[in-house]
Design a protein around this motif. Structure first.
Motif, short mmCIF file in Angstrom:
data_model
loop_
_atom_site.label_atom_id
_atom_site.label_comp_id
_atom_site.label_asym_id
_atom_site.label_seq_id
_atom_site.Cartn_x
_atom_site.Cartn_y
_atom_site.Cartn_z
N LEU A 2 0.85 -1.18 0.00
CA LEU A 2 0.00 0.00 0.00
C LEU A 2 0.88 1.23 0.00
O LEU A 2 1.66 1.45 0.91
N GLU A 3 0.82 2.01 -1.06
CA GLU A 3 1.66 3.19 -1.16
C GLU A 3 0.85 4.43 -0.82
O GLU A 3 -0.16 4.69 -1.45
N VAL A 4 1.29 5.17 0.19
CA VAL A 4 0.60 6.39 0.57
C VAL A 4 1.53 7.59 0.49
O VAL A 4 1.22 8.64 0.99
N ALA A 5 2.68 7.40 -0.12
CA ALA A 5 3.65 8.49 -0.25
C ALA A 5 4.27 8.42 -1.64
O ALA A 5 4.43 7.34 -2.19
N PRO A 6 4.62 9.57 -2.19
CA PRO A 6 5.27 9.54 -3.49
C PRO A 6 6.64 8.88 -3.41
O PRO A 6 7.28 8.88 -2.36
N ASP A 7 7.04 8.30 -4.52
CA ASP A 7 8.35 7.65 -4.56
C ASP A 7 9.45 8.70 -4.47
O ASP A 7 9.28 9.83 -4.92
N PRO A 147 1.88 -9.51 4.88
CA PRO A 147 1.07 -8.33 5.22
C PRO A 147 1.59 -7.09 4.49
O PRO A 147 2.78 -6.99 4.18
N PRO A 148 0.71 -6.16 4.21
CA PRO A 148 1.13 -4.96 3.48
C PRO A 148 2.01 -4.06 4.35
O PRO A 148 1.94 -4.08 5.58
N LEU A 149 2.84 -3.29 3.69
CA LEU A 149 3.66 -2.27 4.34
C LEU A 149 2.91 -0.95 4.19
O LEU A 149 2.69 -0.47 3.09
N LEU A 150 2.49 -0.38 5.32
CA LEU A 150 1.84 0.93 5.30
C LEU A 150 2.94 1.97 5.32
O LEU A 150 3.88 1.87 6.11
N GLU A 151 2.85 2.98 4.47
CA GLU A 151 3.93 3.95 4.31
C GLU A 151 3.44 5.39 4.41
O GLU A 151 2.31 5.68 4.07
N GLY A 152 4.34 6.25 4.81
CA GLY A 152 4.06 7.67 4.84
C GLY A 152 5.22 8.41 5.48
O GLY A 152 6.10 7.80 6.09
N PRO A 153 5.23 9.73 5.37
CA PRO A 153 6.35 10.50 5.93
C PRO A 153 6.35 10.57 7.44
O PRO A 153 7.40 10.67 8.06
N ASP A 154 5.19 10.48 8.08
CA ASP A 154 5.11 10.68 9.53
C ASP A 154 4.20 9.68 10.22
O ASP A 154 3.42 10.05 11.09
N LEU A 155 4.30 8.42 9.87
CA LEU A 155 3.46 7.42 10.53
C LEU A 155 3.86 7.23 12.00
O LEU A 155 3.03 6.88 12.83
N VAL A 156 5.12 7.45 12.29
CA VAL A 156 5.63 7.32 13.66
C VAL A 156 6.45 8.59 13.93
O VAL A 156 7.67 8.59 13.91
#
Length: 168
Positions: A2-7, A147-156
């Motif tokens: 699951l991609e939630v951030a630009p490459d 399982p999918p990898l959830l991604e984003g700049p500020d998940l944590v």
């Protein structure tokens, strides 16, 4: 995935680190990586040129140790100017937001509560930052086959901020 951030080159480096750590399975200690310009490595080590790709090459550091939480260790790390960024991989147990109201204040009770909670979820977190302040995080649950990898700049965000502080 699951991609939630630009490459970006940072995202690609974080994904490379996550894949590398995942190869060794679960129940690992925290792992720390310097992110070094691949071009710089090719110039200083031409014999490695054919083995390097991408904009940043992750270089694993010595084991962080298990005597203190990684959140206490990261603020003590200062990277040399030759390091363009860094990444850390940690495993944690997360609870759903609905469990927050029932969390005990006593640290010993908290650990037992989290360990016994029926909705706890083990996750692997990769967080990476560059000197320019950009960051990327990925979170993968310990669930099922792939399982999918959830991604984003500020998940944590707290972990990303600790890494940013080590780069200044």
């Amino acid at each position: 995935m699951l991609e939630v951030a630009p490459d970006s080159p940072l995202r690609q480096a974080a994904l490379e680190v996550e894949r590398h750590v995942a190869e060794a399975g679960w129940d690992q200690p925290p792992r720390l990586f310097a992110l070094v310009s691949t071009e710089q490595l090719r110039e200083s080590h031409p014999e490695l040129a054919d083995q390097l790709d991408g904009d940043y090459t992750p270089v694993e550091q010595e084991q962080l140790g298990v005597d203190r939480p990684v959140e206490e260790i990261l603020p003590t790390i200062m990277w040399p100017e030759t390091v363009d960024g860094c990444a850390v991989v940690i495993e944690r147990v997360m609870l759903p937001p609905s469990a927050e109201a029932d969390l005990p204040e006593d640290p010993d009770e908290l650990g037992a509560y989290v360990a016994a909670h029926p909705d706890r979820q083990e996750v692997r977190i990769v967080a990476a930052v560059l000197r320019d302040g950009s960051g990327h995080t990925g979170v993968r649950a310990r669930d099922g086959e792939d399982p999918p990898l959830l991604e984003g700049p500020d998940l944590v965000p707290g972990l990303v901020e600790l890494l940013r502080a080590s780069m200044s």
